[in-house]
Write a protein that holds these residues in place. Structure first.
Motif, mmCIF file in Angstrom:
data_model
loop_
_atom_site.group_PDB
_atom_site.id
_atom_site.type_symbol
_atom_site.label_atom_id
_atom_site.label_comp_id
_atom_site.label_asym_id
_atom_site.label_seq_id
_atom_site.Cartn_x
_atom_site.Cartn_y
_atom_site.Cartn_z
ATOM 1 N N UNK A 1 12.280 -8.055 11.504
ATOM 2 C CA UNK A 1 10.952 -7.657 11.990
ATOM 3 C C UNK A 1 10.678 -6.197 11.632
ATOM 4 N N UNK A 2 11.718 -5.346 11.745
ATOM 5 C CA UNK A 2 11.544 -3.943 11.365
ATOM 6 C C UNK A 2 11.196 -3.830 9.887
ATOM 7 N N UNK A 3 11.882 -4.634 9.065
ATOM 8 C CA UNK A 3 11.564 -4.649 7.634
ATOM 9 C C UNK A 3 10.102 -5.038 7.416
ATOM 10 N N UNK A 4 9.684 -6.066 8.141
ATOM 11 C CA UNK A 4 8.349 -6.608 7.888
ATOM 12 C C UNK A 4 7.221 -5.669 8.284
ATOM 13 N N UNK A 5 7.496 -4.727 9.189
ATOM 14 C CA UNK A 5 6.437 -3.773 9.545
ATOM 15 C C UNK A 5 6.690 -2.388 8.949
ATOM 16 N N UNK A 6 7.757 -2.259 8.149
ATOM 17 C CA UNK A 6 8.105 -0.933 7.644
ATOM 18 C C UNK A 6 7.118 -0.490 6.559
ATOM 19 N N UNK A 7 7.026 0.823 6.344
ATOM 20 C CA UNK A 7 6.125 1.302 5.300
ATOM 21 C C UNK A 7 6.712 1.149 3.893
ATOM 22 N N UNK A 8 7.960 0.701 3.786
ATOM 23 C CA UNK A 8 8.587 0.570 2.467
ATOM 24 C C UNK A 8 8.320 -0.831 1.896
ATOM 25 N N UNK A 9 7.598 -0.915 0.786
ATOM 26 C CA UNK A 9 7.199 -2.230 0.251
ATOM 27 C C UNK A 9 8.368 -3.156 -0.049
ATOM 28 N N UNK A 10 9.474 -2.605 -0.589
ATOM 29 C CA UNK A 10 10.621 -3.456 -0.937
ATOM 30 C C UNK A 10 11.169 -4.157 0.309
ATOM 31 N N UNK A 11 11.294 -3.389 1.389
ATOM 32 C CA UNK A 11 11.800 -3.975 2.630
ATOM 33 C C UNK A 11 10.840 -5.033 3.157
ATOM 34 N N UNK A 12 9.547 -4.714 3.087
ATOM 35 C CA UNK A 12 8.557 -5.690 3.571
ATOM 36 C C UNK A 12 8.663 -6.996 2.801
ATOM 37 N N UNK A 13 8.757 -6.903 1.457
ATOM 38 C CA UNK A 13 8.848 -8.133 0.647
ATOM 39 C C UNK A 13 10.124 -8.884 0.970
ATOM 40 N N UNK A 14 11.224 -8.139 1.137
ATOM 41 C CA UNK A 14 12.476 -8.806 1.470
ATOM 42 C C UNK A 14 12.330 -9.577 2.779
ATOM 43 N N UNK A 15 11.771 -8.923 3.787
ATOM 44 C CA UNK A 15 11.605 -9.569 5.087
ATOM 45 C C UNK A 15 10.746 -10.820 4.981
ATOM 46 N N UNK A 16 9.626 -10.701 4.282
ATOM 47 C CA UNK A 16 8.722 -11.848 4.139
ATOM 48 C C UNK A 16 9.409 -12.977 3.393
ATOM 49 N N UNK A 17 10.077 -12.633 2.295
ATOM 50 C CA UNK A 17 10.754 -13.645 1.483
ATOM 51 C C UNK A 17 11.829 -14.359 2.290
ATOM 52 N N UNK A 18 12.653 -13.592 2.957
ATOM 53 C CA UNK A 18 13.741 -14.158 3.751
ATOM 54 C C UNK A 18 13.196 -15.150 4.775
ATOM 55 N N UNK A 19 12.213 -14.691 5.556
ATOM 56 C CA UNK A 19 11.682 -15.542 6.627
ATOM 57 C C UNK A 19 11.111 -16.833 6.044
#
Ligand code: ADP
Ligand code: MG
Lengths: 227, 272
Positions: free
Chosen positions: A40-58
């Motif tokens: 969840x932290x990844x998905x709301x983080x300002x870092x695009x790579x982390x956001x994509x990882x979180x979305x992809x994983x879920x």
């Protein structure tokens, strides 16, 4: 048909199965909360790579059948690629089951937590930034604590689903209560005890899940944030 | 429009308490400089070549029609919004783009919001001590002592242990002011601090702000409270359609505005 004899003859073994279930559920509860919070932290983080990882994983994990994930862990990663946790194969299978179940449950925890994050007014995050907190500080100190409190009740449902999902861990060759029941049922001598076994195991699960539900309901009321 | 009656009286010089909030205005030159600043939201040009200088200890009131870009200007000054062109200097330094350094410097610019934005799961005291402890790495005892002094000043020391939802709007806004002051900011921004309040609570907040102004805090205040502007401000900036249309002294502005746009706006808010 309602012969409780075989059930009580094998009571010790069934209890051991439940103990294995509890150990799996407890470790997975902790780990899936950690994984879900990170995601969840990844998905709301300002870092695009982390956001994509979180979305992809879920999106991948949430839409894969749990049995398949556990098979992948136990047979793919463990048996074929020989990624093991310990010399003892039962310990290794335990950890693969924990990992598979937590990885799967974590995706649901993440999405629930994200809906909780949405209940925290944006202004509070801005106020946090304006007094100089960094993104991770405001996430840890302001946003997540309130997000958690608003999703305690649905978190309870996820936990209950996870406890019942432990029965799928048989697929990861982990000897929890469902696998032990199946082994018992395969014995010809046990034939007359099938229904008592079902009833016994069902009651056993309720002993685990009902208090979980009540506890989370109580906690949700107690911890609600007044706005 | 607003004269102080009731509420905490902070308009008198209060001796040693000045030190509680006194801006670290030790440098020289203007404290806030906004130079040729532009800001777009997609196609929308919200700030069009904004230039503004705020001296140390100066109080500037920003006034103008809704949608004119006043909030965006405030938010740009402490970088809650990045700007697309020009630059903004606080105490001679441009705020860095991102990261820890930005977070630390941003605390030099206090911000008070229309909707208070107190942390709902923390007590009033915890709201005020969080920044000093986590950003300034100050000890708990010292932070709490300072926080209680500030809460005393804004007149809500007896509410320190309560949660925001248990306080009235006026009390919440005063708590929010104390939370900002706890960071010992060099300048304070107020974005319509009284517009969300019931009328009877407006004065208690304006009185706190007037007290701050008298003590020499540098302030940029978006408000339509003329009484406050006349009492506390040295300068009024009239903003409309993303531009600064007029800069004037409060008395001149309210009695004898130079531009038609400002006159038109004033006639509308005065008839109400
Ligand atoms: N985050 C945003 N995204 C898109 N448009 C915005 C955003 N914030 C403000 N605006 C627009 O920018 C303009 C100026 O808004 P604002 O600075 O809030 O004006 P004011 O505070 O003077 O009422 C308005 O047209 C508003 O709709
Ligand atoms: Mg505004």
């Amino acid at each position: 048909m309602f012969d409780f004899g075989p059930f009580f003859d094998n009571f010790h073994e069934i209890l051991e199965g439940f103990w294995a279930t509890i150990r799996l559920a407890a470790a997975s509860a902790v780990l899936s909360l950690i994984i879900g919070t990170l995601l969840a932290s990844f998905r709301v983080s300002p870092v695009p790579v982390l956001r994509s990882f979180g979305t992809g994983y879920v999106n991948i994990v949430r839409n894969t059948p749990l049995t398949l994930l556990l098979l992948l862990c136990a047979q793919g990663l463990n048996d074929t690629l020989h990624l093991t946790f310990s010399e003892s194969s039962s310990t290794t299978y335990y950890w693969w089951a924990v990992l598979g179940l937590s990885g799967y449950t974590g995706a649901f925890v993440c999405e629930t937590l994200r809906s909780g994050i949405n209940t925290v007014p944006l202004g509070q995050a801005e106020a946090a930034r304006s007094i100089g907190l960094t993104f991770s500080q405001s996430l840890r100190m302001i946003i997540l604590p309130q997000a958690f409190r608003s999703v305690i009740a649905p978190m309870g449902s996820i936990l209950i689903a996870m406890i019942k999902n432990t029965t799928v861990a048989a697929a990861a060759s982990y000897a929890e209560v469902a696998l032990i029941s199946k082994t018992l049922l395969d014995k010809p001598s046990f034939a007359s005890g099938a229904i008592p076994l079902f009833i016994g195991v069902a009651i056993g699960f309720m002993i685990l899940t009902l208090p979980t539900g009540f506890f989370f309901g109580w906690l949700a009321k107690r911890m609600a944030v007044a706005r | 429009m607003t004269d102080s009656e009731g509420g905490p009286d902070l308009t008198k010089g209060t001796g040693p308490e000045d030190a509680i909030t006194q801006a670290a205005a030790t440098g020289t030159g203007p404290l806030v400089v906004v130079e040729h600043v532009h800001k777009h939201f997609g196609e929308l040009h919200v700030l069009k070549d904004i230039n503004l200088t705020v001296d140390r200890g100066e109080v500037v009131v920003v006034i103008g029609p809704s949608g004119g870009g006043k909030s965006t200007l405030c938010r740009s000054i402490n970088r809650l919004e990045p700007v697309d062109g020009g630059r903004i200097l606080v105490d001679g330094k441009e705020l860095p783009k991102e990261g820890k350094e930005l977070a630390r410097l941003r605390a030099d610019v206090g911000m008070v919001f229309q909707s208070f934005n107190l942390f709902a799961h923390k007590t009033i005291l915890e709201n005020v001590t969080l920044g000093p402890m986590k950003v300034r790495k100050q000890g708990k005892q010292e932070s709490e002592k300072h926080a209680m002094e500030l809460l005393e000043r804004v007149g809500i020391a007896n509410q320190a242990g309560k949660y925001p939802a248990q306080l009235s709007g006026g009390q919440q806004q005063r708590a929010a002011i104390a939370r900002s002051l706890a960071m010992r900011p060099k300048v304070m921004l107020f974005d319509e601090p009284t517009s969300a309040l019931d009328p009877e609570m407006v004065n208690e907040v304006l009185d706190v702000m007037t007290g701050l102004a008298r003590e020499g805090m540098t302030m940029i205040v978006v408000t339509h409270e003329m009484g406050f502007a006349r009492r506390a401000a040295q300068k009024v900036v009239f903003m409309a359609d993303g531009q600064i249309v007029e800069e004037n002294t409060p008395d001149e502005f309210f009695t004898n505005a130079r531009t038609d746009r400002a006159k038109d706006f004033l006639s509308k808010i005065l008839t109400h």
